[in-house]
Design a protein around this motif. Structure first.
Motif, PDB file in Angstrom:
ATOM      1  N   GLN A  82       0.814  -1.043   0.114  1.00  0.00           N
ATOM      2  CA  GLN A  82       0.008  -0.014   0.028  1.00  0.00           C
ATOM      3  C   GLN A  82       1.128   1.255  -0.085  1.00  0.00           C
ATOM      4  O   GLN A  82       0.668   2.049  -0.533  1.00  0.00           O
ATOM      5  CB  GLN A  82      -0.992  -0.063   1.211  1.00  0.00           C
ATOM      6  N   GLU A  83       1.884   1.246   0.747  1.00  0.00           N
ATOM      7  CA  GLU A  83       2.975   2.452   0.743  1.00  0.00           C
ATOM      8  C   GLU A  83       3.349   2.676  -0.809  1.00  0.00           C
ATOM      9  O   GLU A  83       3.407   3.910  -1.185  1.00  0.00           O
ATOM     10  CB  GLU A  83       3.792   2.142   1.812  1.00  0.00           C
ATOM     11  N   LEU A  84       3.797   1.697  -1.192  1.00  0.00           N
ATOM     12  CA  LEU A  84       4.558   1.831  -2.738  1.00  0.00           C
ATOM     13  C   LEU A  84       3.243   2.031  -3.668  1.00  0.00           C
ATOM     14  O   LEU A  84       3.784   2.944  -4.737  1.00  0.00           O
ATOM     15  CB  LEU A  84       5.103   0.286  -3.035  1.00  0.00           C
ATOM     16  N   ILE A  85       2.182   1.584  -3.549  1.00  0.00           N
ATOM     17  CA  ILE A  85       1.073   1.986  -4.483  1.00  0.00           C
ATOM     18  C   ILE A  85       0.610   3.411  -4.298  1.00  0.00           C
ATOM     19  O   ILE A  85       0.674   4.350  -5.185  1.00  0.00           O
ATOM     20  CB  ILE A  85      -0.420   1.223  -4.404  1.00  0.00           C
ATOM     21  N   ALA A  86       0.716   4.162  -3.047  1.00  0.00           N
ATOM     22  CA  ALA A  86       0.477   5.562  -2.875  1.00  0.00           C
ATOM     23  C   ALA A  86       1.617   6.413  -3.120  1.00  0.00           C
ATOM     24  O   ALA A  86       1.415   7.317  -3.532  1.00  0.00           O
ATOM     25  CB  ALA A  86       0.420   5.539  -1.248  1.00  0.00           C
ATOM     26  N   ARG A  87       2.930   5.765  -3.342  1.00  0.00           N
ATOM     27  CA  ARG A  87       4.054   6.644  -3.975  1.00  0.00           C
ATOM     28  C   ARG A  87       4.024   6.528  -5.516  1.00  0.00           C
ATOM     29  O   ARG A  87       4.828   7.298  -6.139  1.00  0.00           O
ATOM     30  CB  ARG A  87       5.332   6.032  -3.540  1.00  0.00           C
ATOM     31  N   GLY A  88       3.140   5.687  -6.271  1.00  0.00           N
ATOM     32  CA  GLY A  88       3.016   5.827  -7.621  1.00  0.00           C
ATOM     33  C   GLY A  88       3.193   4.435  -8.440  1.00  0.00           C
ATOM     34  O   GLY A  88       3.264   4.457  -9.517  1.00  0.00           O
ATOM     35  N   ILE A  89       3.302   3.353  -7.494  1.00  0.00           N
ATOM     36  CA  ILE A  89       3.585   1.927  -8.323  1.00  0.00           C
ATOM     37  C   ILE A  89       2.106   1.692  -8.630  1.00  0.00           C
ATOM     38  O   ILE A  89       1.132   1.807  -7.743  1.00  0.00           O
ATOM     39  CB  ILE A  89       3.800   0.956  -7.327  1.00  0.00           C
ATOM     40  N   LEU A  90       1.496   1.625  -9.914  1.00  0.00           N
ATOM     41  CA  LEU A  90       0.216   1.059 -10.211  1.00  0.00           C
ATOM     42  C   LEU A  90      -0.028  -0.211  -9.613  1.00  0.00           C
ATOM     43  O   LEU A  90       0.673  -1.171  -9.281  1.00  0.00           O
ATOM     44  CB  LEU A  90       0.451   0.694 -11.979  1.00  0.00           C
ATOM     45  N   GLU A  91      -1.523  -0.189  -9.061  1.00  0.00           N
ATOM     46  CA  GLU A  91      -1.919  -1.368  -8.333  1.00  0.00           C
ATOM     47  C   GLU A  91      -1.834  -2.719  -9.186  1.00  0.00           C
ATOM     48  O   GLU A  91      -1.248  -3.829  -8.432  1.00  0.00           O
ATOM     49  CB  GLU A  91      -3.343  -0.992  -7.827  1.00  0.00           C
ATOM     50  N   ASP A  92      -2.045  -2.623 -10.526  1.00  0.00           N
ATOM     51  CA  ASP A  92      -1.920  -3.878 -11.298  1.00  0.00           C
ATOM     52  C   ASP A  92      -0.719  -4.431 -11.370  1.00  0.00           C
ATOM     53  O   ASP A  92      -0.297  -5.310 -11.856  1.00  0.00           O
ATOM     54  CB  ASP A  92      -2.587  -3.608 -12.646  1.00  0.00           C
ATOM     55  N   ASP A  93       0.527  -3.550 -11.279  1.00  0.00           N
ATOM     56  CA  ASP A  93       2.040  -3.557 -11.271  1.00  0.00           C
ATOM     57  C   ASP A  93       2.535  -4.119  -9.820  1.00  0.00           C
ATOM     58  O   ASP A  93       3.897  -4.435  -9.871  1.00  0.00           O
ATOM     59  CB  ASP A  93       2.786  -2.604 -11.869  1.00  0.00           C
ATOM     60  N   MET A  94       1.721  -4.205  -8.863  1.00  0.00           N
ATOM     61  CA  MET A  94       2.137  -4.653  -7.473  1.00  0.00           C
ATOM     62  C   MET A  94       1.772  -6.009  -7.480  1.00  0.00           C
ATOM     63  O   MET A  94       0.622  -6.510  -7.443  1.00  0.00           O
ATOM     64  CB  MET A  94       1.455  -3.713  -6.640  1.00  0.00           C
ATOM     65  N   VAL A  95       2.731  -7.019  -7.080  1.00  0.00           N
ATOM     66  CA  VAL A  95       2.614  -8.377  -6.826  1.00  0.00           C
ATOM     67  C   VAL A  95       3.182  -8.925  -5.493  1.00  0.00           C
ATOM     68  O   VAL A  95       4.231  -8.739  -4.895  1.00  0.00           O
ATOM     69  CB  VAL A  95       3.539  -9.198  -7.897  1.00  0.00           C
ATOM     70  N   LEU A  96       2.209  -9.661  -4.808  1.00  0.00           N
ATOM     71  CA  LEU A  96       2.456 -10.113  -3.408  1.00  0.00           C
ATOM     72  C   LEU A  96       3.095 -11.120  -3.602  1.00  0.00           C
ATOM     73  O   LEU A  96       2.354 -12.327  -3.372  1.00  0.00           O
ATOM     74  CB  LEU A  96       1.178  -9.977  -2.554  1.00  0.00           C
ATOM     75  N   GLY A  97       4.425 -11.493  -3.874  1.00  0.00           N
ATOM     76  CA  GLY A  97       5.173 -12.484  -4.045  1.00  0.00           C
ATOM     77  C   GLY A  97       5.403 -13.241  -2.810  1.00  0.00           C
ATOM     78  O   GLY A  97       5.501 -14.681  -3.165  1.00  0.00           O
TER      79      GLY A  97
END
Length: 122
Positions: A82-97
């Motif tokens: 959530q921190e990274l998404i708030a900083r500009g990572i697109l939600e669809d590009d965030m993977v919970l590996g």
């Protein structure tokens, strides 16, 4: 700036800021950052001593794989994704590996079902 370079900058900045806050200045523990930009691996490592007890561990690892940001490990209380998404990572590009592929599939299916159930309004 291309998307992957922007993601690298966001991840580096986040880890640098977190590292500064993750250890107390009066402890003999340091927060070390390991950035391997050739392989797009970014780690935070705690190293030091608390009395006679050795401290060594990697509380956070973030990788960039196929233009997506993978949270590989998080043993902190911070919601890193959530921190990274708030900083500009697109939600669809965030993977919970750190979650199994099956769990990731179920979460994606549930998210898609929720989006499809939203009625269209004029």
């Amino acid at each position: 700036m291309d998307r992957v370079e922007r993601y690298r900058r966001i991840v580096r900045t986040f880890l640098e800021e977190y590292a500064q806050e993750s250890v107390s200045p009066n402890e003999n523990v340091t927060a070390e950052l390991v950035f391997d930009e050739k392989r797009d691996r970014y780690l935070l490592v705690h190293v030091g001593w608390q009395g006679a007890r050795r401290i060594y561990g990697c509380p956070m690892q973030i990788d960039i794989i196929d233009n997506k940001v993978w949270l590989q490990h998080n043993s902190t209380e911070v919601f890193v994704d959530q921190e990274l998404i708030a900083r500009g990572i697109l939600e669809d590009d965030m993977v919970l590996g750190l979650q199994s592929p099956r769990i990731r599939e179920l979460v994606a299916a549930k998210k898609n079902a929720m989006v499809e159930s939203i009625p269209f309004r004029n």
